[in-house]
Design an enzyme around this catalytic site. Structure first.
Site, short mmCIF file in Angstrom:
data_model
loop_
_atom_site.label_atom_id
_atom_site.label_comp_id
_atom_site.label_asym_id
_atom_site.label_seq_id
_atom_site.Cartn_x
_atom_site.Cartn_y
_atom_site.Cartn_z
N CYS A 91 37.87 41.27 35.59
CA CYS A 91 37.24 41.55 36.88
C CYS A 91 38.01 42.56 37.73
O CYS A 91 37.47 43.08 38.70
CB CYS A 91 37.08 40.25 37.67
N HIS A 348 28.37 41.50 41.07
CA HIS A 348 29.73 41.59 40.51
C HIS A 348 29.63 42.23 39.12
O HIS A 348 29.57 41.54 38.12
CB HIS A 348 30.33 40.20 40.45
N CYS A 378 39.59 37.46 42.00
CA CYS A 378 40.07 36.60 40.93
C CYS A 378 39.70 37.23 39.60
O CYS A 378 38.83 38.10 39.52
CB CYS A 378 39.49 35.20 41.05
N GLY A 380 39.10 36.48 35.29
CA GLY A 380 38.93 35.56 34.18
C GLY A 380 40.19 35.42 33.35
O GLY A 380 40.89 36.40 33.10
#
Length: 392
Positions: A91, A348, A378, A380
């Site tokens: 991300c 996203h 955040c 993954g």
């Protein structure tokens, strides 16, 4: 180290996976278009001035594979001498690309670089086309491979983030995004050509092009309406499609140049990357990443939460974004956080998100006449990332 200045930062609209306006537009077309547009919108800059391009992509395979960083360079019409690379920090891939591109200028390895981000979740789904978890490791560490939705449920249950609060947060994100769209406040968006294949009378298909001007996933809703949606990751959970980020297609690009090159070419700096930090956390609650990354980057920069004028904190899920905001002590600054909505409303697009939020952050800093902005998310696998940008 040398100063490295951002001279351009733009993005495509974000469009819903499979059901959105980019669902027949290949990712290479999205990224090459926004890269070319970034150069064209930068006064006194030509493609031959670029040294290197780094593209963040969470799932660099299929249509996004074969080093999309180099392929996009050529599809954008840049000269052979412009090199390209692909980087993956899930991300935070787009933010990582901008940080690496900036670092190359700072240490003197390049004079003009581009950090970009790309993800077509229509063409390459979450997890990739052929995920292959390690058979032994996945038995002892299954949290490395579980659904991100389960990690969001873990955050909600462990840290008492109620369903009601998640839905209120989500509805507010949608309302802010709709207001910004209707008032032309997404100034970082470049209207982007999209493709569709239209069936003809003889049963053949004709390729047609049209322009997408806005994020197509914004859906104004109320907390009460969202409260009627069922939980999707746990029968007794609180995380729903309405209070989670949209899976999205999109691309974004940022151009960085040394002070010397800015002076030589007459480029106008708009910002600079002050500091960038990444940090690990528990994999099964990966959403708490910004809670650790933001204090780390603030300490690196010698700044405090009170110094930040704009926060762009990725809304992977309302549960994790709200928990991080509360624990960071910045709930008092909600008027500075995702001021035009976040990923719940705008999407996203994984590897694009960091680059997309950078463009949004810089546009919003200009709008509020602010000095410092933070982009954070955040990641993954259990990580967080955060960058501080200074408007100049």
């Amino acid at each position: 180290m040398r100063d490295a200045y951002i001279v351009q930062s733009v993005r495509t609209p974000g469009c819903k996976q499979k059901r959105g306006l980019f669902n027949q537009t290949r990712p290479e077309d999205l990224i090459s278009f926004i890269m070319k547009s970034a150069v064209e919108k930068t006064k006194n800059l030509e493609p031959e001035h670029l040294d290197d391009v780094i593209i963040g992509c969470s799932f660099p395979e299929g249509e996004q594979g074969l080093n999309i960083g180099r392929i996009a360079v050529k599809m954008a019409g840049f000269p052979d001498k412009v090199s390209g690379a692909t980087v993956n920090r899930f991300c935070a891939s787009g933010l990582e690309a901008i940080a690496l591109a900036s670092a190359r200028v700072q240490v003197g390895w390049a004079d003009v670089t581009m950090g970009a981000g790309l993800e077509s979740m229509t063409f390459v789904p979450m997890g990739g086309n052929h995920p292959r978890p390690h058979p032994e490791f996945s038995k002892t560490n299954p949290e490395m491979y579980i659904s991100m939705g389960i990690t969001a449920e873990n955050v909600a249950s462990r840290y008492n983030v109620s369903r009601e609060d998640q839905d209120k947060f989500a509805a507010n994100s949608q309302a802010k995004a709709a207001k910004a769209r209707d008032n032309g406040l997404f100034t970082e968006i470049v209207p982007t050509p999209a493709t569709k294949y239209v069936k003809q009378e003889d049963s053949t298909y004709k390729k047609e092009t049209f322009i997408v001007e806005h994020d197509d996933g914004i859906r104004v809703s109320t907390a009460e309406g969202l409260g009627k949606l069922r939980a999707v990751f746990s029968a007794t959970g609180s995380v729903t499609a309405g209070n989670s980020s949209q899976t999205t297609d999109g691309a974004a690009a940022t151009i960085i140049a040394s002070k010397e090159k800015c002076d030589e070419l007459g480029l106008e700096p708009i910002a600079k990357l002050v500091s960038y930090a990444t940090i690990g956390c528990k994999s099964d609650e990966m959403g708490v990443g910004p809670l650790y990354a933001i204090p780390k980057v603030l300490e690196q920069a010698g700044l405090s939460i009170d110094d930040i004028d704009i926060y762009e904190i990725n809304e992977a899920f309302a549960s994790q974004a709200l928990y991080c905001i509360r624990e960071l002590g910045i709930e008092k600054y909600m008027d500075r956080i995702n001021i035009h909505g976040g990923a719940i409303a705008l999407g996203h697009p994984l590897g694009c998100t960091g680059a997309k939020l950078t463009a949004t952050c810089l546009a919003n800093l200009k709008e509020v006449n602010g000095k410092y902005g933070i982009v954070s998310m955040c990641i993954g696998g259990g990580m967080g990332a955060a960058a501080i940008f200074e408007r100049v």
